[in-house]
Design a protein around this motif. Structure first.
Motif, PDB file in Angstrom:
ATOM      1  N   ALA A 255       0.842  -1.195   0.000  1.00 45.62           N
ATOM      2  CA  ALA A 255       0.000   0.000   0.000  1.00 45.62           C
ATOM      3  C   ALA A 255       0.876   1.244   0.000  1.00 45.62           C
ATOM      4  O   ALA A 255       1.703   1.436   0.887  1.00 45.62           O
ATOM      5  CB  ALA A 255      -0.925  -0.005   1.216  1.00 45.62           C
ATOM      6  N   GLY A 256       0.725   2.061  -1.014  1.00 43.54           N
ATOM      7  CA  GLY A 256       1.413   3.338  -1.088  1.00 43.54           C
ATOM      8  C   GLY A 256       2.819   3.341  -1.653  1.00 43.54           C
ATOM      9  O   GLY A 256       3.387   4.401  -1.873  1.00 43.54           O
ATOM     10  N   LEU A 257       3.413   2.167  -1.911  1.00 43.25           N
ATOM     11  CA  LEU A 257       4.812   2.152  -2.345  1.00 43.25           C
ATOM     12  C   LEU A 257       5.093   0.979  -3.284  1.00 43.25           C
ATOM     13  O   LEU A 257       4.610  -0.133  -3.069  1.00 43.25           O
ATOM     14  CB  LEU A 257       5.737   2.059  -1.127  1.00 43.25           C
ATOM     15  N   GLU A 258       5.893   1.260  -4.296  1.00 44.54           N
ATOM     16  CA  GLU A 258       6.372   0.237  -5.223  1.00 44.54           C
ATOM     17  C   GLU A 258       7.893   0.316  -5.262  1.00 44.54           C
ATOM     18  O   GLU A 258       8.467   1.409  -5.294  1.00 44.54           O
ATOM     19  CB  GLU A 258       5.804   0.512  -6.614  1.00 44.54           C
ATOM     20  N   VAL A 259       8.547  -0.841  -5.232  1.00 46.32           N
ATOM     21  CA  VAL A 259       9.998  -0.934  -5.310  1.00 46.32           C
ATOM     22  C   VAL A 259      10.336  -1.762  -6.543  1.00 46.32           C
ATOM     23  O   VAL A 259       9.859  -2.889  -6.681  1.00 46.32           O
ATOM     24  CB  VAL A 259      10.604  -1.594  -4.051  1.00 46.32           C
ATOM     25  N   CYS A 260      11.138  -1.193  -7.432  1.00 41.58           N
ATOM     26  CA  CYS A 260      11.526  -1.884  -8.659  1.00 41.58           C
ATOM     27  C   CYS A 260      13.041  -2.003  -8.700  1.00 41.58           C
ATOM     28  O   CYS A 260      13.752  -0.996  -8.651  1.00 41.58           O
ATOM     29  CB  CYS A 260      11.008  -1.118  -9.873  1.00 41.58           C
ATOM     30  N   ILE A 261      13.528  -3.251  -8.787  1.00 44.34           N
ATOM     31  CA  ILE A 261      14.959  -3.529  -8.876  1.00 44.34           C
ATOM     32  C   ILE A 261      15.217  -4.006 -10.295  1.00 44.34           C
ATOM     33  O   ILE A 261      14.588  -4.963 -10.755  1.00 44.34           O
ATOM     34  CB  ILE A 261      15.387  -4.618  -7.866  1.00 44.34           C
TER      35      ILE A 261
END
Length: 135
Positions: A50-56
């Motif tokens: 919820a509220g955040l996406e992390v892309c590596i």
């Protein structure tokens, strides 16, 4: 003749292990995996909560690198502002940008960058949701 390494697959496997804490303790979903083939050769993993996406991501080629980006996600699930991990890390006072290197010279450095960026994200997460710096 030896087996030729599949760097995108090795990246995804190593990133899943290094960033497992996102799923185990930080309430992120299991990552979506993507191969990059249009304009770039590489791969990426995307974690969401919820509220955040992390892309590596790993971009392989003449100037190869690993990068992690953070995106705010609105209530309607649309991605908002995005910032690189190293900018958010420095802005939050977690340390210098050298703590979040991205340049890849070979397989070993690619795997090392994955772990360095996972460690930096682990240090940054307690400071979120902080204001992201302007791009």
């Amino acid at each position: 003749m030896g087996r030729r390494p599949n760097l995108p697959e090795e990246f995804k496997s190593e990133a899943r292990n290094a960033f497992a804490f996102l799923v185990e303790t930080e309430e992120f979903s299991e990552p979506e995996e993507h191969d990059l083939r249009w304009g770039f050769y590489g791969a990426e993993l995307t974690y969401r909560r919820a509220g955040l996406e992390v892309c590596i991501s790993v971009y392989l080629g003449h100037e190869s690198y690993v990068c992690t980006s953070l995106s705010l996600i609105g209530p309607d699930s649309t991605a908002g502002r995005s910032v690189s991990l190293y900018k958010a890390y420095v802005a939050a006072g977690c340390g210098p940008p050298q703590d979040v290197p991205g340049t890849v010279h070979n397989r070993r450095s690619m795997l090392m960058r994955v772990h360095q960026q996972a460690a930096a994200l682990r240090r940054l997460l307690p400071h979120l949701p902080a204001r992201f710096p302007d791009p």
